[in-house]
Enzyme design. Structure first.
Site, short mmCIF file in Angstrom:
data_model
loop_
_atom_site.label_atom_id
_atom_site.label_comp_id
_atom_site.label_asym_id
_atom_site.label_seq_id
_atom_site.Cartn_x
_atom_site.Cartn_y
_atom_site.Cartn_z
CE1 TYR A 59 -3.28 -2.78 0.26
CE2 TYR A 59 -3.59 -2.30 2.58
CZ TYR A 59 -3.91 -3.03 1.47
OH TYR A 59 -4.87 -4.01 1.55
CG HIS A 137 -2.05 -8.68 -0.11
ND1 HIS A 137 -1.52 -7.41 -0.19
CD2 HIS A 137 -3.39 -8.52 -0.23
CE1 HIS A 137 -2.50 -6.53 -0.32
NE2 HIS A 137 -3.64 -7.18 -0.37
CB SER A 216 -14.09 -3.49 -0.50
OG SER A 216 -12.85 -3.03 -0.94
N PRO A 217 -16.02 -3.60 2.72
CG PRO A 217 -16.12 -3.06 5.01
CD PRO A 217 -15.15 -3.20 3.87
CG LEU A 218 -18.64 0.58 4.13
CD1 LEU A 218 -18.28 1.93 4.73
CD2 LEU A 218 -20.03 0.15 4.61
N GLY A 219 -18.38 -1.61 -0.28
CA GLY A 219 -18.36 -1.57 -1.74
C GLY A 219 -17.46 -0.49 -2.28
N GLY A 221 -16.91 2.25 -1.04
CA GLY A 221 -17.58 3.52 -0.83
C GLY A 221 -18.90 3.66 -1.56
CG PHE A 222 -21.41 2.14 -5.52
CD1 PHE A 222 -21.13 2.93 -6.62
CD2 PHE A 222 -22.67 1.59 -5.42
CE1 PHE A 222 -22.09 3.18 -7.59
CE2 PHE A 222 -23.64 1.82 -6.37
CZ PHE A 222 -23.35 2.62 -7.47
#
Length: 344
Positions: A59, A137, A216-219, A221-222
């Protein structure tokens, strides 16, 4: 209002906060950020009890513009650890060389020498003598996963790592790895609109006693409803069909999440996170999502999802969101086998 964040046991005796913090959001993938502001957000997360901090050696931006693990996100996390190491459950990852899609250069490595050198480099950058949870990873597909996990197990025996994790592995790969060493956690994308792991990987995690850490549990950010085409164009999502040509169609999912939010007095982000915890309970394994953000207030908002309770009818409506999704979850710059669904 501050939320008391409880701890939960993943696998192999690893206890972490019920919600974690994904450090990738503080690096360049979604646009550059100010390091001092990022550090303030990290401190705020720990203040709130969100003390399971996730990073990776890849990252950030390489300082010299070369390929290879950047390490700058780990260096940022090190500034937090310098004052608060005892308060943090630290997870980092290795295995991606930083050369995804670069001809002639391996995108992943899992040989014993690389495992050891990657761990030692992460320890130096993080300024610590032990990593609480060390993830593979992405695996190197032409090396048996047992070989890579065996090398990781040596790090546990030497006290450099406490627990092992795997990211984006198939069910069979997970079972093979668990025969070599206990696996504390599996990390893969999992959310209202990315549910392929439920078919095989989640049952295998339950079988081997590993917890699940959805990234990415919130897609990306989507699902929060805050994403705009302008924001999409500023980061790594600018070429992704799910976020570009299907942006308008996928707003139906956001509308559904917001509708449930109005009924429960919760934000869209809180509904999406509450659904994940409810789904984990239904499938019988501990789930610790790691949403990332650059804004301290969003950390508080996300932790507030722990107070949200969904009715059976609301869960069923949210489950139906998967039928509305247009566009796949794998990023276009990566090969099909980059994610577990491409190898199942």
């Amino acid at each position: 209002m501050t939320v008391t964040v409880p701890t939960v046991a993943l696998g192999d005796g690893l206890h972490v906060s019920r919600i974690g913090f994904g450090g990738m959001a503080l690096s360049h993938a979604y646009g550059d950020t100010d390091p001092d502001e990022a550090l303030r957000t990290l401190h705020h997360a720990v203040d709130q009890g969100v003390a399971f901090i996730d990073t990776a050696d890849v990252y950030g931006r390489p300082r010299d513009g070369s390929t290879g693990p950047a390490g700058t996100n780990e260096e940022l996390i090190a500034r937090l650890l310098a004052d608060r190491r005892d308060e943090v459950s630290l997870a980092t990852k290795f295995g991606i060389t930083g050369a995804v899609g670069t001809p002639g250069i391996k995108a992943t490595r899992g040989d014993r020498d690389y495992v050891r050198s990657a761990c030692e480099a992460s320890l130096r950058r993080l300024g610590t003598d032990v990593i609480d949870l060390y993830y593979l990873h992405r695996r190197q597909l032409d090396i048996p996963i047992e070989e890579t996990v065996g090398a990781m197990a040596e790090l546990v025996a030497e006290g450099k790592v406490r627990h092992l994790g795997l990211s984006e592995v198939t069910a069979d790969e997970l079972r093979a790895a668990a025969r070599v060493h206990p696996i504390a956690a599996v990390q893969s994308e999992w959310s209202l609109w990315s549910r392929d792991v439920e078919a095989r990987v989640v049952p295998a995690a339950r079988e081997v006693g590993a917890g699940f850490v959805p990234y990415s549990p919130l897609g990306r950010g989507f699902l929060t409803g805050a994403m705009t085409p302008e924001k999409v164009s500023a980061g790594i999502l600018r070429g992704e069909p799910r976020f570009v040509e299907h942006f308008a169609a996928n707003q139906r999912i956001v509308d559904l999440v917001r509708e449930v939010g109005r009924e429960t007095g919760a934000t869209a982000a809180q509904v999406a996170l509450a659904w994940l915890w409810a789904r984990g309970e239904a499938l019988g394994l501990p789930v610790v999502p790691i949403p990332g953000t650059r804004v301290a207030a969003r950390v508080t908002e996300n932790a507030g999802a722990l107070r949200v309770r969904l009715s059976p009818a609301q869960k069923a409506r949210l489950d139906s969101a998967a039928d509305l999704v247009q566009g796949g979850r794998n990023l276009s710059f990566a090969p099909k086998d980059w994610i577990s669904a491409g190898r199942e």
